[in-house]
Scaffold this motif. Structure first.
Motif, PDB file in Angstrom:
ATOM      1  N   SER A  51      32.042   9.648  64.746  1.00 53.15           N
ATOM      2  CA  SER A  51      33.006   9.871  65.812  1.00 53.15           C
ATOM      3  C   SER A  51      34.061  10.866  65.340  1.00 53.15           C
ATOM      4  O   SER A  51      34.864  10.550  64.456  1.00 53.15           O
ATOM      5  CB  SER A  51      33.683   8.557  66.218  1.00 53.15           C
ATOM      6  N   ASN A  52      34.064  12.049  65.930  1.00 59.15           N
ATOM      7  CA  ASN A  52      35.105  13.029  65.606  1.00 59.15           C
ATOM      8  C   ASN A  52      36.473  12.572  66.078  1.00 59.15           C
ATOM      9  O   ASN A  52      37.489  12.888  65.462  1.00 59.15           O
ATOM     10  CB  ASN A  52      34.764  14.379  66.241  1.00 59.15           C
ATOM     11  N   SER A  53      36.503  11.818  67.171  1.00 58.75           N
ATOM     12  CA  SER A  53      37.786  11.381  67.719  1.00 58.75           C
ATOM     13  C   SER A  53      38.431  10.277  66.886  1.00 58.75           C
ATOM     14  O   SER A  53      39.663  10.159  66.848  1.00 58.75           O
ATOM     15  CB  SER A  53      37.610  10.899  69.163  1.00 58.75           C
TER      16      SER A  53
ATOM     17  N   HIS B 118      34.334   8.077  72.864  1.00 57.47           N
ATOM     18  CA  HIS B 118      33.124   7.827  72.084  1.00 57.47           C
ATOM     19  C   HIS B 118      31.919   7.579  72.984  1.00 57.47           C
ATOM     20  O   HIS B 118      30.856   8.195  72.813  1.00 57.47           O
ATOM     21  CB  HIS B 118      33.346   6.638  71.155  1.00 57.47           C
ATOM     22  N   VAL B 119      32.093   6.693  73.971  1.00 52.41           N
ATOM     23  CA  VAL B 119      30.973   6.314  74.837  1.00 52.41           C
ATOM     24  C   VAL B 119      30.646   7.405  75.858  1.00 52.41           C
ATOM     25  O   VAL B 119      29.475   7.648  76.156  1.00 52.41           O
ATOM     26  CB  VAL B 119      31.273   4.973  75.548  1.00 52.41           C
ATOM     27  N   ALA B 120      31.648   8.066  76.383  1.00 58.40           N
ATOM     28  CA  ALA B 120      31.421   9.051  77.437  1.00 58.40           C
ATOM     29  C   ALA B 120      30.954  10.400  76.904  1.00 58.40           C
ATOM     30  O   ALA B 120      30.229  11.121  77.590  1.00 58.40           O
ATOM     31  CB  ALA B 120      32.691   9.250  78.248  1.00 58.40           C
ATOM     32  N   LYS B 121      31.341  10.739  75.672  1.00 57.50           N
ATOM     33  CA  LYS B 121      31.049  12.081  75.165  1.00 57.50           C
ATOM     34  C   LYS B 121      30.245  12.074  73.866  1.00 57.50           C
ATOM     35  O   LYS B 121      29.184  12.699  73.762  1.00 57.50           O
ATOM     36  CB  LYS B 121      32.360  12.848  74.967  1.00 57.50           C
ATOM     37  N   GLU B 122      30.754  11.378  72.853  1.00 59.14           N
ATOM     38  CA  GLU B 122      30.142  11.484  71.532  1.00 59.14           C
ATOM     39  C   GLU B 122      28.749  10.867  71.472  1.00 59.14           C
ATOM     40  O   GLU B 122      27.824  11.475  70.919  1.00 59.14           O
ATOM     41  CB  GLU B 122      31.058  10.836  70.486  1.00 59.14           C
TER      42      GLU B 122
END
Length: 276
Positions: A29-31, A112-116
């Protein structure tokens, strides 16, 4: 007796041949600057073709983790195999509620769920990388997360569902670590309300998402689900809503997930993205 034994052996071999594959993977996770685990279920046919598949994302509840769906009910794995879909079970941590916390920057599970996670899955698996081939659902906290994320990211997901979802957590200000993610309810009422599904649907237009959600009649979340159904009816938002006997437990969710997957399979067929 020998013939019976041979027959049973053949039946067992067939049952083992036609089985989904369950893998545990790690996604950086980059975020949040950390590796987060995730379960990926691929149907048996995935191993024997070069076809691309639609994906269903399933979110766990408050006290669970990424492994709950495969550990707690085999009905999901069997249904994924029979319906020829890839199922992805991300981790939402303990009490994330699947939004990006304005209080704790270490909790960015909406991102995380929507993008990564979808970006990683599309890059490493044979998926149909379009919203028309992505659906998301979950149980309890994950039911809230699935609808919340899908409404806010309808460019990513074309269909969404919820099982026993905490679609409005404002009636429960002391429960499930929500105050750790949003601050106390008394001091942050507007922030709490804007992060609920019932408020998120204010921005929803009919036809944006295919929606199916349900709750057991003996579940403590039954009233907030009824309220969501009423609001969607008032807004003339097409959706499927179901109530059945049941409580907030795996007996209910093991049954409910099969209906969710059927709904998503029908959606994929209508979009021309189903894998036959």
């Amino acid at each position: 007796m020998k013939k019976i034994a041979l027959l049973l052996g053949a039946m067992l071999a067939c049952s083992l041949t036609f089985a989904a594959t369950v893998d545990t993977i790690s996604i950086f996770s980059n975020s949040m600057h950390k590796n987060i685990q995730c379960v990926v279920v691929t149907p048996n046919s995935y191993q024997h073709s070069q076809a691309h598949y639609p994906v269903v994302y399933l979110l766990h509840g408050y006290s669970g983790n990424y492994g709950d769906w495969v550990k707690s009910t085999q009905s999901m794995v069997k249904s994924a195999d029979e319906m020829n879909v890839v199922v992805v079970c991300p981790d939402g941590a303990f009490g994330s509620w699947y939004f990006d916390s304005p209080v704790d920057t270490g909790f960015k599970y909406e991102t995380h769920v929507a993008k990564e996670v979808p970006a990683f899955i599309d890059a490493h698996y044979r998926t149909i990388a379009r919203r028309e081939a992505r659906a998301i659902s979950g149980l309890s906290m994950g039911g809230h997360g699935a609808l919340y994320v899908a409404i806010r990211h309808s460019d990513v997901f074309g269909a969404a569902g919820s099982m026993s979802g905490g679609v409005d957590f404002t009636p429960f200000p002391k429960n499930w670590d929500i105050a750790k993610r949003l601050g106390s309810y008394e001091a942050n009422k507007a922030l709490w309300e804007q992060n609920t599904v019932v408020r998120a649907v204010d921005s929803l237009k009919n036809g944006t998402l295919a929606i199916a959600f349900e709750c057991g009649v003996d579940d403590f979340f039954i009233q907030v689900n009824r309220n969501l159904h009423s609001k969607l009816m008032e807004k003339k938002i097409d959706h499927d809503y179901t109530e059945r006997p049941g409580r907030h437990n795996w007996n209910y969710w093991g049954n409910a997930v099969q209906y969710q997957l059927l709904f998503f399979r029908d959606y994929f067929r209508k979009q021309g993205t189903a894998q036959q």
